[in-house]
Every structure is written in C-alpha cells, then in structure tokens.
Design a protein around this motif. Structure first.
Motif, PDB file in Angstrom:
ATOM      1  N   LEU A 257      26.983  80.242  43.941  1.00  0.00           N
ATOM      2  CA  LEU A 257      26.453  80.286  45.302  1.00  0.00           C
ATOM      3  C   LEU A 257      24.931  80.198  45.260  1.00  0.00           C
ATOM      4  O   LEU A 257      24.298  80.532  44.263  1.00  0.00           O
ATOM      5  N   SER A 258      24.359  79.771  46.367  1.00  0.00           N
ATOM      6  CA  SER A 258      22.913  79.781  46.553  1.00  0.00           C
ATOM      7  C   SER A 258      22.622  80.537  47.850  1.00  0.00           C
ATOM      8  O   SER A 258      23.520  80.725  48.675  1.00  0.00           O
ATOM      9  N   PRO A 259      21.374  81.000  48.052  1.00  0.00           N
ATOM     10  CA  PRO A 259      21.057  81.736  49.289  1.00  0.00           C
ATOM     11  C   PRO A 259      21.350  80.956  50.566  1.00  0.00           C
ATOM     12  O   PRO A 259      21.524  81.553  51.635  1.00  0.00           O
ATOM     13  N   GLU A 260      21.418  79.627  50.493  1.00  0.00           N
ATOM     14  CA  GLU A 260      21.707  78.817  51.676  1.00  0.00           C
ATOM     15  C   GLU A 260      23.188  78.831  52.033  1.00  0.00           C
ATOM     16  O   GLU A 260      23.564  78.453  53.140  1.00  0.00           O
ATOM     17  N   ASP A 261      24.036  79.251  51.119  1.00  0.00           N
ATOM     18  CA  ASP A 261      25.476  79.291  51.360  1.00  0.00           C
ATOM     19  C   ASP A 261      25.799  80.425  52.333  1.00  0.00           C
ATOM     20  O   ASP A 261      25.311  81.551  52.158  1.00  0.00           O
TER      21      ASP A 261
END
Length: 659
Positions: A257-261
């Motif tokens: 995951l990334s913070p934008e997810d």
C-alpha cells in the motif's frame, strides 16, 4: 520612675496598636494575604538566574506552551486522525463526534467547581495539575494501538476472479465488532484530558489578567489565545506528517500500500504518545512560579473598575464572596443575574458551536471534497489556520490595547467582527466540487443504479472489502471485482488491472484497464476555499479576544476566574459538546455509500454527496454565527458602566468604529 512610666506607656501603646492590627478589617488583611508575592523556584531553591522569568512574560510563555500542547493533541491532532481512526476502528462521524465531545463533558462538569475553588488558590499549581492530566489522557488514547492487533486491510482478498462460494468469516466478523469497542477507550482518554483542560482557560487566563495592567490585559490574553491556534495548527501539520507513516511500522515492508491508497492507515497513535512527555515536562516550571508574580498588588491597586453597574460589585466586597465554598450559590446567582455577562457568554457559546463543530471535521471536509489524502488535508488545514487565526487573535487584542478601549467599546468591536465573519459562512458552498463519477452511485453501472451490474453479475463481488480502482474512463469502481477485471500486475505498489468488462476504454477499445486507488479529482476550487477561510479565520478570531476581555471587565474582580468557569460551562454544555455530535450526524446524512463490513452498524462512510456536505458546513456555521451576533448586540445595549465612568462621552474610537 518616669522612665518606667514612659516605658509602660510605650508598651501599652504598642499593645494597643497590635490590638488594633488584630482588629484590622478582614478585607484589608485578606488583601495583604491574597497578593502574597515571592521568588521563582522550588521550596528553598530559588536561584537568581530564574528570577528573570518571574514576571508576566515568563508565565505567559510557559502557559502558552501548555496551551499549544493541549490544543495540538485535543483539537488539531484529533481532527487530523478522525478519518483514520474511523477506518481503523470501524466508526462513523456520529461516534467521532461523541469522542470529541467527551473532552468537553469532563470540562463542563468541572468548569464551575475548579475555577471557584482555585480563584484564591495557587493558580500556577493548578496549571501543573492540568499538564499532568493532559499527558495521562493522551497516553490512554494511544493504548488501542497496542492491544488491537495488526491492521488488516483485506490484502488476501482476491478481487479479480469470480467467487461463487464466498462465505462470511465469523472470526473476522467478531474481530470487526471488537474493534468498534475501542470507541470507549478514546472516550476515557478525552475525559481525562478534559479534567486537565478545565483550569487552563479559567484560572490561567484570570491569573494573566490580574498580573498585568488593564491596558495590556487584552494583548496578553490575545497572545494566550493565539497559542491555542498555533497548537491546533501544529496538531494538523505534525499529525498529517505522522499519517504518512504506516500504522504498524514494523510491517511496512510486507504491505503493498501507499499513503494515496484509500485503505492506508497512518500512524494515528504516535501523536498521542508524543503528548505524554510534552505535557509532563511543563509540570516542573509551573511548580516553580509563586502564587502571585512580583508587582501584582501594585497593578491591582491602580486598576479602575469597569464592572457592569448592577450592584453585584458592592455585594461581593461587602460579603467578601468567594472565601469559602458556602459562597458558591451566591456567587453563581450574581453572575447569572448579570445580563451583560450572560449575553457575552451566550455569544461565546454560539460562536463556539460554529467553531468547534467545523474545526473538528475540517480536514475530513478537505479529504472528501477535493480527494486529498489525510496527510495533505491536515497540512492544508494547518496552513490556513496558522496565519488566519493567529493574526486574528493578536490583532483583536492589539486593537483593544492600542486604542485603550473601555468595556462598551470592546463590545462594539466584537459586534463589527462578528457580523463580518457571518458573511464568510458561505465559503464552503462557494468552493464546493461536483461528485466524482462512481459506478453504481453517481453514474449508472451498466443497466442498474447500484454496485451490481450485468458486467459483474457472475463475479459475486464482496461488499465487505473496499478496494477502489479508477478506470481509464475516469470512473471509479468499488473494487476490481465490481469493475469486472480478470487480470492484474503489481507495479511499484500500484496495482494495474486488465480485461475489465465494466470499463469502456474510449481511447483504446482493444484494452480495458484500471488502476488501484481513487480517481484524481478535476476540481480546482481548493485555493478559493483556502483564501476565504484565511480571511474568515482572521475576522472570526478578532471577535474572541474582545469578548473574553469584556467578560473579565464586566464582572467583579474576585469573580473573574469563576466567571470564566461559568462561561466555559455554557460554552461546553451548549456549544462544544453538542456541536461535533450534531454536525457529525448531519455529515452522516450526506453519505451516499457506506462500508457495510461491520454487522449491525453503518460503519464508515466511503463517499459523500459533495453538495450536501458543503451545504451542511455552511448552514451549520451561518446559523450559530447569526445567533452569536444577536447576543453581542443585546450585550452592547444592556451594559451600564459604573457611576461616573460613562463611556458614551469617550471619543477615542469615534472615527474608528461604528456607533
């Protein structure tokens, strides 16, 4: 013999004088005891190097640090992590509002008792107690992270293949229900912080007011309240950056995951953990201050009364109200019968209703209206709040101090700024965005108006795991399964899905694909909101300092701490407590897509109607700002200065403010 007679006469006269001293008026002796001043230090340890801090500036500095910590944790930081803890612990906005209000419930219960008992007590020691309780409550709020296990975001759920025989995992269902019970731990932590915060804006502000001349009181008060804004802003900015850290830091390498997810959960607990030492480090300097700062008695003797002329000041002086708890009913009765004080209190209450509610959910508004991450939303909110509110708080106090305003003129200034801020309530609607295109919600998905459609009918898609994807047609789907995708590949933590039967690729009809995450918003109205909120923050906060100053001036001096306590009791009971709950409930009504993964609960809202959301914020703010303006006008016409101090002939502001 004569010498003996003379000595006897001298002794008799001396005894007579001592007897007269013993019969000295209790008010005069109380005055001498009340303004006992001393050096800065701890017990007998009073080094000379510390005495440079033993003044109003030194106290305001340490007091400001406490205010910054309190607001950073309770207001700014909590506002930042609302959407995160809702996602992590399956809460809705109504429940988030209750958590926010629990701080004010504790403060409301104690707002009458602590200021009354502490009025003649050692106020710096009360500030040390506040620091201790704030640190303890902050630590308790961080505990759910250590006991709730690792965050599960449905990474093992295969959303790209048909699943005709899926069954609900009872163990998972039980786990989700248990998560929502941490709601009560957050309430406990905020209740404890509320106990600590009670004396800050009552005893602390009153201590500053009595330690400085009247013409400087509003400026020092404004600086103190400016620290509240800096604290909120600090909470927004630091909290937002901490949300870029994965909630389970040691598991980051295993998380795709990334913070934008939308499924990302940041380190919401870290800020609470920082709050513990930040608050407790202030206990020592507060315990070092004397009961009264040097020069307090002289400043007090030179002050001129501006108490509203209703006879209460004479009663307080005659009966020396406040020396024991038996005076509590009479003291409360005198304040409640003071019409100017009550109107100013209701002004602050209505203003608090508007401010507390919208500030708590401001970052959530930015997240959902403009499609920003929690971290970016917090940073934006902080950048708007820091300059606007800080300038407003200091500017309001500076104007009152610069023009040496009397009580009625101060109220007049508050009237002008109050109605000016009312006009900016429409900023939310003026900067609203259209709803993003969401298949089955804002746009039809195939032939139906819900998430299921002929193109994904054979997939038996699961609604319990929200994993949004954005198609190349710029339409968002609940999950790859709902987009009808069959294949996928991982590219730098970004999933790319292929062969999606529900997506019509207008650019390349031979390939229909989607990318993990929400679609980027095309709305560019965020700068408009920031500019309008900046101006609104300046004008709104220019109102608060004059109102607080007028409250301190319109009541007898011995009742000032108690008056602030009564005012805060009203603000919390009728403003801060119901505001987040009411606005949170109204926000829930603007939700158009709920997460139904938690049995028996609506869970978290996944998508809001942007127009309803913006209208809710604007109407909520405008309604209570209008009520606030009405009460401040009534206070202006009811105020009567003490005899011989008619302010109607004071022309110092005749060319500056409207009559």
């Amino acid at each position: 013999m004569k010498e003996g007679v003379v000595n006897s006469a001298f002794v008799s006269n001396e005894n007579l004088q001592l007897h007269r001293d013993d019969e000295q008026k209790p008010h005069e002796k109380a005055h001498e005891e009340e303004f006992s001043e001393g050096p800065c230090g701890w017990s007998n340890f009073t080094p000379s190097c510390l005495q440079c801090c033993n003044n109003a500036k030194g106290f305001v500095f340490i007091f400001g640090l406490l205010v910054i910590v309190q607001n950073a944790v309770v207001n700014g930081f909590f506002s930042t992590i609302i959407s995160t803890i809702e996602k992590r612990y399956k809460l809705n906005s109504f429940q988030s509002g209750i958590i926010a209000s629990s701080y004010d419930v504790a403060s409301c219960v104690l707002s009458l008792v602590i200021p009354f008992c502490g009025e003649r007590g050692h106020k710096p020691r009360w500030m040390a107690f506040s620091a201790f309780m704030l640190g303890l409550g902050s630590f308790i709020c961080s505990l759910p992270h250590y006991t709730s296990g690792l965050y599960e975001y449905g990474a093992n759920e295969n959303d790209t293949v048909p699943a005709t025989n899926r069954s609900e995992d009872s163990c998972s269902t039980s786990s989700l229900s248990a998560l929502s019970n941490y709601f009560y731990v957050f309430i406990l932590g905020h209740l404890i912080m509320g106990v600590g915060g009670t004396s800050i804006y009552t005893l602390g502000i009153a201590h500053i007011d009595i330690s400085v001349p009247s013409e400087k009181s509003s400026l020092y008060t404004g600086v103190g309240y400016m620290m509240t804004i800096l604290g909120v802003a600090l909470g927004y900015i630091v909290g937002g950056q901490l949300l870029n850290i994965y909630v389970d830091m040691d598991q980051l390498q295993d998380v795709a995951l990334s913070p934008e997810d939308p499924r990302w959960v940041g380190g919401w607990w870290i800020g609470y953990l920082i709050g513990l030492p930040a608050a407790w480090l202030l206990i020592v300097p507060f315990l070092g201050f004397p009961k009264h700062l040097p020069g307090t008695a002289k400043i007090h003797a030179e002050k001129v009364s501006q108490v509203h002329h209703d006879g209460s000041e004479d009663i307080v002086k005659e009966k020396d109200v406040g020396r024991s708890f038996k005076d509590f009913p009479l003291s409360l009765k005198l304040l409640l019968k003071n019409p100017v004080f009550m109107c100013l209190t209701l002004t602050a209450t209505s203003e608090g209703m508007a401010s507390f509610g919208t500030s708590i959910f401001f970052t959530k508004f930015i997240e959902n209206q403009y499609g920003k991450t929690a971290s970016i939303s917090s940073l934006i909110a902080g950048c708007v709040i820091i300059p606007g509110a800080a300038i407003g708080q200091v500017l309001g106090g500076l104007v009152v101090s610069k023009f040496k305003m009397k009580c009625k003129q101060t109220i007049r200034l508050a009237i002008a700024t109050s109605f000016a801020s009312l006009m900016f309530s429409a900023c939310y609607v003026l900067a609203k965005c259209d709803n993003p295109e969401f298949a089955g919600i804002s746009v039809e998905n195939g032939a139906t108006g819900n998430l299921s459609a002929p193109c994904n009918a054979n997939y038996n898609c699961d609604r319990s795991h929200y994993n949004p994807v954005c198609g190349v047609n710029n339409v968002q789907y609940f999950s790859p399964c709902h987009a009808g995708c069959k294949d996928h590949v991982l590219l730098s933590k970004t999933e790319v899905y292929y062969n999606c039967s529900c997506i019509e690729d207008t650019h390349n009809t031979s390939e229909s694909k989607a990318y993990s995450g929400k679609c980027a918003t095309m709305c560019n109205k965020l700068p408009i909101l920031m500019v309008l909120m900046l101006i609104a923050g300046i004008i709104t906060c220019m109102t608060s300092t004059p109102v607080i100053t007028a409250v301190l001036w319109c009541v007898p001096e011995k009742q000032r701490s108690f008056a602030l306590g009564v005012q805060w009791a009203f603000i919390r009971l009728l403003g801060a407590i119901p505001a987040p709950i009411l606005l949170g409930s109204a926000i829930d009504h603007s939700c158009i897509l709920w997460d139904n993964s938690t049995p028996g609960s609506k869970g978290t809202c996944l998508m809001y109607d942007n127009l309803k959301l913006a209208s809710t914020f604007s109407l909520f703010s405008a309604a209570f700002k209008l009520i606030s303006g009405i009460f401040i006008v009534v206070a202006y016409f009811l105020y009567k200065p003490p005899p011989g101090k008619d302010e109607s002939n004071d022309k110092s502001l005749s060319t500056t403010l409207p009559n």
